[in-house]
Design a protein around this motif. Structure first.
Motif, short mmCIF file in Angstrom:
data_model
loop_
_atom_site.label_atom_id
_atom_site.label_comp_id
_atom_site.label_asym_id
_atom_site.label_seq_id
_atom_site.Cartn_x
_atom_site.Cartn_y
_atom_site.Cartn_z
N GLY A 1 35.42 25.45 37.19
CA GLY A 1 34.94 26.39 38.20
C GLY A 1 33.44 26.60 38.11
N ILE A 2 32.93 26.71 36.90
CA ILE A 2 31.48 26.86 36.69
C ILE A 2 30.74 25.65 37.26
N LEU A 3 31.23 24.46 36.94
CA LEU A 3 30.54 23.25 37.38
C LEU A 3 30.67 23.03 38.88
N PHE A 4 31.85 23.27 39.44
CA PHE A 4 32.01 23.13 40.88
C PHE A 4 31.10 24.11 41.61
N GLN B 1 31.62 37.55 42.08
CA GLN B 1 30.42 37.87 41.31
C GLN B 1 30.59 37.59 39.81
N ASN B 2 31.84 37.59 39.33
CA ASN B 2 32.05 37.58 37.88
C ASN B 2 33.03 36.53 37.35
N ASP B 3 33.84 35.95 38.19
CA ASP B 3 34.91 35.07 37.72
C ASP B 3 34.63 33.62 38.08
N ALA B 4 34.64 32.75 37.07
CA ALA B 4 34.29 31.35 37.29
C ALA B 4 35.24 30.65 38.24
N ILE C 1 42.46 25.09 40.84
CA ILE C 1 41.51 26.19 41.00
C ILE C 1 41.75 26.91 42.32
N LEU C 2 41.98 26.18 43.38
CA LEU C 2 42.24 26.81 44.67
C LEU C 2 43.50 27.65 44.64
N ASP C 3 44.51 27.20 43.90
CA ASP C 3 45.74 27.99 43.76
C ASP C 3 45.53 29.18 42.83
N GLU C 4 44.77 28.96 41.77
CA GLU C 4 44.59 29.98 40.74
C GLU C 4 43.82 31.19 41.26
N GLN C 5 43.03 31.01 42.30
CA GLN C 5 42.23 32.14 42.81
C GLN C 5 43.10 33.28 43.32
N PHE C 6 44.37 32.99 43.64
CA PHE C 6 45.26 34.03 44.13
C PHE C 6 46.00 34.75 43.01
N THR C 7 45.96 34.20 41.80
CA THR C 7 46.73 34.76 40.70
C THR C 7 46.32 36.20 40.40
N GLY C 8 45.02 36.47 40.43
CA GLY C 8 44.55 37.80 40.09
C GLY C 8 44.51 38.77 41.26
N GLN D 1 40.87 15.73 41.40
CA GLN D 1 41.47 16.39 42.56
C GLN D 1 42.51 17.42 42.13
N ASP D 2 43.28 17.10 41.09
CA ASP D 2 44.30 18.03 40.59
C ASP D 2 43.66 19.30 40.02
N ILE D 3 42.51 19.14 39.39
CA ILE D 3 41.80 20.29 38.85
C ILE D 3 41.33 21.18 39.99
N ALA D 4 40.77 20.57 41.02
CA ALA D 4 40.30 21.34 42.17
C ALA D 4 41.45 22.07 42.85
#
Length: 222
Positions: A27-30, A100-103, A68-75, A62-65
């Motif tokens: 997430g940081i690198l993307f 602002q705060n989450d990679a 990440i797109l799925d994980e953004q809804f977890t929180g 691609q699987d990592i991306a």
């Protein structure tokens, strides 16, 4: 502790932590470089894991991306409120805090907004946000909070489009440091066309609600 947590082995716990670290570092690198400008080797180096360990969790970049797109809804767990419109407002502030705060949130935003020839399904991510907002507005409508004649699906689409635009503008101007001001403006100037006046007068437009929810998920007095 849940039963599932109790039954996890130390090896499983390490695997979960490693997977999370890979996603956060990706997430940081993307966020910094975009999808095309980031390699699997870059992600492994940032996460301090071998490429073999990375490929144990993800077969392709691609699987990592996609993760990440799925994980953004977890929180995105919003404490229930008396007014569902307040839950929508709180969701915006929680997402603002994450951007602002989450990679992972920041990486997901960059992946969603950038245009490219890569195989990322950006439309799916946008649809998920629209469906998320619409689900809250549907409950608000049932509770008599929505103005008569409002199409909640179209209203949700408009709000998500506005959010996408302002977070992109805030990123350009201030690395999202002023994003909470933009979100407050969306609520103050867009919600009057969607939410009934007597409900609007009760809503709290306070960016601190996002940090509060992210910190302890305790219910907020509405």
């Amino acid at each position: 502790m849940t039963r599932d947590q109790a039954e996890r082995t130390p090896q499983q716990e390490r695997a979960i932590r490693t997977r999370r670290r890979i996603l956060e570092c990706a997430g940081i690198l993307f966020d910094r470089r975009g999808y095309a400008g980031t390699t699997v080797e870059d992600i492994a180096k940032e996460a301090t894991v071998t490429q073999g360990a990375l490929y144990h969790h993800f077969r392709h970049k691609q699987d990592i991306a996609a993760a990440i797109l799925d994980e953004q809804f977890t929180g995105m767990v919003i404490p229930p409120q008396k007014l569902h419109a307040q839950e929508l407002v709180d969701a915006g502030y929680l997402l603002c805090y994450g951007l602002q705060n989450d990679a992972i949130q920041r990486g997901a935003a960059r992946l969603t907004m950038e245009q490219g020839t890569d195989p990322i399904d950006r439309a799916r991510a946008m649809r998920m946000w629209v469906d998320f907002a619409a689900s809250i507005l549907v409950e608000a409508q049932k509770n008599g909070e929505v103005r008569p004649g409002v199409d909640v699906k179209r209203a949700a689409r408009t709000l998500v489009a506005s959010f996408a635009g302002v977070q992109n503008m805030s990123q350009a101007f201030s690395d999202r440091r002023d994003l909470d001001d933009y979100i407050t403006d969306i609520w103050r100037y867009s919600l009057p066309g969607v939410i009934n006046d007597h409900v609007l007068r009760q809503l709290k437009f306070d960016p601190a609600r996002g940090a509060h929810i992210a910190g302890d998920d305790m219910p907020l007095a509405s």
